[in-house]
Design a protein around this motif. Structure first.
Motif, PDB file in Angstrom:
ATOM      1  N   GLU A  22       0.816  -1.225   0.000  1.00 21.02           N
ATOM      2  CA  GLU A  22       0.000   0.000   0.000  1.00 21.02           C
ATOM      3  C   GLU A  22       0.845   1.268   0.000  1.00 21.02           C
ATOM      4  O   GLU A  22       0.347   2.342  -0.342  1.00 21.02           O
ATOM      5  CB  GLU A  22      -0.942  -0.008   1.220  1.00 21.02           C
ATOM      6  CG  GLU A  22      -2.064  -1.018   1.050  1.00 21.02           C
ATOM      7  CD  GLU A  22      -2.881  -1.232   2.325  1.00 21.02           C
ATOM      8  OE1 GLU A  22      -2.644  -0.512   3.313  1.00 21.02           O
ATOM      9  OE2 GLU A  22      -3.744  -2.128   2.313  1.00 21.02           O
ATOM     10  N   THR A  25       1.484   1.791  -4.007  1.00 21.91           N
ATOM     11  CA  THR A  25       0.391   2.128  -4.930  1.00 21.91           C
ATOM     12  C   THR A  25      -0.909   2.356  -4.179  1.00 21.91           C
ATOM     13  O   THR A  25      -1.110   1.782  -3.108  1.00 21.91           O
ATOM     14  CB  THR A  25       0.174   0.986  -5.963  1.00 21.91           C
ATOM     15  OG1 THR A  25      -0.963   1.319  -6.768  1.00 21.91           O
ATOM     16  CG2 THR A  25      -0.071  -0.344  -5.293  1.00 21.91           C
ATOM     17  N   ASP A  26      -1.783   3.187  -4.734  1.00 21.99           N
ATOM     18  CA  ASP A  26      -3.105   3.341  -4.111  1.00 21.99           C
ATOM     19  C   ASP A  26      -4.172   2.566  -4.894  1.00 21.99           C
ATOM     20  O   ASP A  26      -5.364   2.772  -4.689  1.00 21.99           O
ATOM     21  CB  ASP A  26      -3.481   4.816  -3.939  1.00 21.99           C
ATOM     22  CG  ASP A  26      -3.233   5.621  -5.195  1.00 21.99           C
ATOM     23  OD1 ASP A  26      -3.082   5.000  -6.269  1.00 21.99           O
ATOM     24  OD2 ASP A  26      -3.192   6.862  -5.107  1.00 21.99           O
ATOM     25  N   GLU A  28      -6.776  -0.004  -5.569  1.00 24.06           N
ATOM     26  CA  GLU A  28      -7.665  -0.563  -4.532  1.00 24.06           C
ATOM     27  C   GLU A  28      -7.559  -2.083  -4.400  1.00 24.06           C
ATOM     28  O   GLU A  28      -7.915  -2.657  -3.379  1.00 24.06           O
ATOM     29  CB  GLU A  28      -9.122  -0.171  -4.812  1.00 24.06           C
ATOM     30  CG  GLU A  28      -9.425   1.241  -4.333  1.00 24.06           C
ATOM     31  CD  GLU A  28     -10.904   1.569  -4.450  1.00 24.06           C
ATOM     32  OE1 GLU A  28     -11.702   0.651  -4.707  1.00 24.06           O
ATOM     33  OE2 GLU A  28     -11.244   2.748  -4.269  1.00 24.06           O
ATOM     34  N   LYS A 247       4.472   6.386  -2.558  1.00 27.80           N
ATOM     35  CA  LYS A 247       3.239   7.179  -2.520  1.00 27.80           C
ATOM     36  C   LYS A 247       2.840   7.486  -1.082  1.00 27.80           C
ATOM     37  O   LYS A 247       2.626   8.636  -0.714  1.00 27.80           O
ATOM     38  CB  LYS A 247       2.093   6.414  -3.202  1.00 27.80           C
ATOM     39  CG  LYS A 247       2.041   6.648  -4.705  1.00 27.80           C
ATOM     40  CD  LYS A 247       0.581   6.775  -5.161  1.00 27.80           C
ATOM     41  CE  LYS A 247       0.489   7.488  -6.497  1.00 27.80           C
ATOM     42  NZ  LYS A 247       0.438   6.581  -7.638  1.00 27.80           N
ATOM     43  N   THR A 248       2.704   6.425  -0.269  1.00 29.57           N
ATOM     44  CA  THR A 248       2.218   6.614   1.110  1.00 29.57           C
ATOM     45  C   THR A 248       2.994   5.734   2.093  1.00 29.57           C
ATOM     46  O   THR A 248       2.552   4.643   2.438  1.00 29.57           O
ATOM     47  CB  THR A 248       0.716   6.233   1.214  1.00 29.57           C
ATOM     48  OG1 THR A 248       0.540   4.987   0.505  1.00 29.57           O
ATOM     49  CG2 THR A 248      -0.165   7.289   0.647  1.00 29.57           C
TER      50      THR A 248
END
Lengths: 264, 264
Positions: A22, A25-26, A28, A247-248
């Motif tokens: 996660e 990439t976001d 889903e 990303k996160t």
């Protein structure tokens, strides 16, 4: 196999797999893609606990608040439960190909699992630990043992999550470094808790290291210096992550903070 | 790991891998492509012997004419040597991708290895064997145990060789059947040799099944009927192979004949 796999525990390694995926990439669907690897690393972790607890190894009676596998089912079944979990981990990992992970990435994860969990990794770390029990005297030796016994599977978990999300080389390298440091911090924290924690919170008897005359970080460095080491390693781990163009990375950093501050 | 892996033995399983690959194609590179899988199955076989020999399991002192792993290195190291070999088998298998085997076929082999060697296969067979030691009474139960303890890895070896040579579905199925039957014949022959062989030729004490009051094929069927069973199974195995459209099934059939007639 079920008895030990479903006994609870922190689920740190599978969480690391999912959090690493996660972080890249976001998308889903990413949890569905990474979940096979998450299950695989927990199975490998559980197998290693079952075998380490055997009378021939650490001879522990309790784990995660209940009787160890061999105390419940006997030594033969415990050896076989470990063998079965280790083997099944590879099976579960291959099934990621049916959940959208490209075959080359699945193969990369199987290859890495077999190294980080094998002789160059966990198995070698446990061998060194057993052989060194009478003779570990330096911090260097202790770090070597823990990098392989603990860090390797955590680093592998993060990289597996990265592969599920098709991470690039730089990101995979950062995951490896993060895993190495967090794993080491985790182990030092374990040693500290064995000295300072309570049986109620840990779900196992405390001060077992002292009773078994194990050489630990607090034994070599003292409690304060050990705590400082945990903080430094966590800081370095977070920095590696923040420079990898993720990303996160937030959740992974939260996990590192949780490990630094946990009391069980 | 080396001590047991390099102790000799018949190398039946790796030979099966190579012979199956060569039965499918006359491509000269085929051995180089299949050799990773050959090493992998021998490592899995060796790990299973090390763990089966442990005091908690069959408690055997000799294997392949020398002391068993735990007699040489202690129980802890023997458990770890087995764990290391099992894990390394998967590593070696993945390396086939670097020797020209397509990633999908390598993944198929890893998947099959993890099933045939795991709970649905060898591990499950060993569990049933341990649990049944007091209570096996029917031929059906005995066949069930041996199909999983012995046949599964042999069937898997043949199918792995097939995958290396990009065999089609029909050929893979024939390899599976051939492996099942030859594995069973091999096990019955083992039981016969334990009764009729000499310690010198077998490299291990004879009549150990009787001493341990094990239920065997000769015990349930008598020697003559057991020998007949070996011949029938071998015949069926060869027929399955001859109907699969293979280029050169000869060497596999020679192996089956060798197993039927061996005295060690």
């Amino acid at each position: 196999m079920d008895y030990s796999l479903l006994a609870g525990g922190k689920r740190l390694r599978p969480i690391m797999v999912l959090a690493a995926a996660e972080a890249v990439t976001d998308n889903e669907d990413i949890s569905a893609r990474a979940v096979n690897f998450a299950c695989a690393v927990e199975m490998i972790h559980t197998y290693s606990l079952i075998h380490d607890d055997l009378p021939a190894m650490d001879n522990d009676d309790y784990r995660r608040g209940r009787l160890t596998n061999h105390k419940m089912f006997g030594d033969a079944m415990a050896i076989l439960a470990g063998d079965g979990l280790l083997t099944h981990a590879f099976h579960v990992a291959t099934q990621a190909a049916k959940n959208g992970v490209p075959a080359e990435r699945v193969l990369a994860v199987v290859e890495e699992l077999s190294m980080y969990a094998g002789l160059p990794g966990m198995v070698g770390g446990q061998v060194d630990d057993m052989l060194g029990e009478q003779g570990v005297t330096s911090l260097e030796q202790l770090v070597h043992i823990h990098v392989h016994k603990t860090s390797d599977l955590i680093a592998c978990s993060l990289r597996a999550g990265g592969h599920a999300a098709e991470a690039d080389y730089k990101q995979l390298t950062a995951f490896g470094l993060f895993g190495r440091n967090v794993g080491l911090a985790f182990q030092i924290q374990d040693d500290i808790l064995d000295l300072t924690g309570t049986e109620e919170k840990l779900g196992k008897p405390v001060k077992s290291d002292e009773r078994q005359e194990k050489v630990t970080y607090p034994f070599l460095l003292g409690l304060d210096e050990s705590r400082k080491r945990v903080a430094e390693l966590t800081k370095e781990a977070n920095e590696a992550l923040l420079q990898a163009g993720l990303k996160t990375p937030d959740r992974l950093i939260e996990i590192a903070d949780y490990l630094l501050n946990r009391d069980h």
